[in-house]
Design an enzyme around this catalytic site. Structure first.
Site, PDB file in Angstrom:
ATOM      1  N   ASP A   1      11.198 -44.065 -44.072  1.00  0.00           N
ATOM      2  CA  ASP A   1      10.909 -42.819 -43.434  1.00  0.00           C
ATOM      3  C   ASP A   1       9.461 -43.153 -42.977  1.00  0.00           C
ATOM      4  OD1 ASP A   1       9.586 -42.481 -45.685  1.00  0.00           O
ATOM      5  OD2 ASP A   1      11.173 -40.991 -46.213  1.00  0.00           O
TER       6      ASP A   1
ATOM      7  N   ASN B   1      13.571 -30.852 -54.270  1.00  0.00           N
ATOM      8  CA  ASN B   1      15.135 -30.151 -53.767  1.00  0.00           C
ATOM      9  C   ASN B   1      15.956 -31.073 -53.586  1.00  0.00           C
ATOM     10  OD1 ASN B   1      14.160 -31.753 -51.399  1.00  0.00           O
ATOM     11  ND2 ASN B   1      13.916 -30.143 -50.133  1.00  0.00           N
TER      12      ASN B   1
ATOM     13  N   HIS C   1      16.066 -34.342 -52.203  1.00  0.00           N
ATOM     14  CA  HIS C   1      16.219 -34.878 -50.927  1.00  0.00           C
ATOM     15  C   HIS C   1      16.002 -36.682 -51.241  1.00  0.00           C
ATOM     16  CE1 HIS C   1      11.510 -34.295 -49.989  1.00  0.00           C
ATOM     17  NE2 HIS C   1      11.839 -35.625 -50.433  1.00  0.00           N
TER      18      HIS C   1
ATOM     19  N   GLU D   1      16.868 -33.827 -46.005  1.00  0.00           N
ATOM     20  CA  GLU D   1      16.643 -32.522 -46.686  1.00  0.00           C
ATOM     21  C   GLU D   1      18.051 -31.976 -46.830  1.00  0.00           C
ATOM     22  OE1 GLU D   1      13.920 -32.067 -47.623  1.00  0.00           O
ATOM     23  OE2 GLU D   1      12.366 -31.756 -46.211  1.00  0.00           O
TER      24      GLU D   1
END
Length: 244
Positions: A67, A136, A138, A143
């Protein structure tokens, strides 16, 4: 899925680096999928040490990063391009033409994302993908509630992710709200995956990803379906894990 629980961050970093070294030694033209953030920094330091001891040759290796922040140019110290050059690429003999990182300043994001997928396919796919995991759940910047069929795409970053990444910036307001990320489908097509996690802050995410149901709300849970995943975590990250 093979789970390796280690005592500390240093041991995690050394084990991951040794696995990457083995991959490159066995297949000198390996295609590596690379991650950024705090977690892999120690691993990259160990890889550089292995390289300096003349046990590793990057001249034929191709890399694809997971990313990049959208809107940050490559000279920005918070860009992942800058991170990778500083933490690995400037210290090994990799051909700069073999380095692939999404362009966060691309004029046409849709074209950039499709071209990134095309480059991965042309390289023969990713042999070994390194992943961290967000608090979370990811992976990459995929996400919660992301489609498991997603390929490289533009992502709106979750509030938890922005909060977590604000430690790298002067203020939370400086954290980009969007990023380009390889998708879940892109990641899961890797031939082998190494997932790294360290610290108690990651224990919930690790537990849900490994012990929980496969659920888009925990993107890393899709790794349960992959045939060759190695999870390297320290005792704190493993503290809520139910090991069989």
């Amino acid at each position: 899925m093979r789970i390796i629980v280690v005592d500390n961050y240093e041991e995690m970093s050394k084990k991951a680096a040794a696995m990457i070294a083995s991959q490159v030694i066995l297949k000198p033209d390996s295609v590596l999928g690379l991650a950024t953030g705090d977690t892999p920094i120690g691993m990259y330091k160990e890889i550089i040490n292995i390289y300096k001891n003349e046990k590793m040759n990057f001249s034929k290796v191709k890399t694809f990063n997971l990313d990049e922040y959208y809107g940050l140019n490559r000279e920005n110290p918070q860009s992942y391009y800058y991170y990778m050059m500083n933490n690995l690429f400037n210290h090994v003999n990799i051909d700069k033409n073999n380095i692939n990182i999404p362009n966060g300043m691309a004029d046409n994001i849709e074209v950039e994302c499709k071209e990134y997928e095309r480059k991965i396919d042309k390289a023969g796919g990713i042999d070994l993908q390194i992943l961290g995991i967000g608090v979370n759940g990811h992976i990459g910047f995929n996400e919660p509630n992301i489609s498991f069929e997603s390929e490289t795409h533009l992502v709106n970053l979750n509030e938890k992710t922005i909060e977590s990444n604000s430690r790298f910036f002067s203020s939370k307001e400086e954290v980009p709200t969007k990023a380009i990320s390889m998708g879940i489908k892109s990641i899961i097509h890797s031939k082998k995956i190494i997932l790294l996690a360290c610290g108690s802050a990651k224990s919930d995410a690790v537990s849900k990803a490994i012990n929980g149901k496969i659920n888009p709300n925990i993107p890393a849970s899709i790794l349960q379906l992959h045939r060759d995943v190695v999870v390297i975590i320290d005792k704190e990250a493993a503290s809520k894990l139910k090991l069989k």
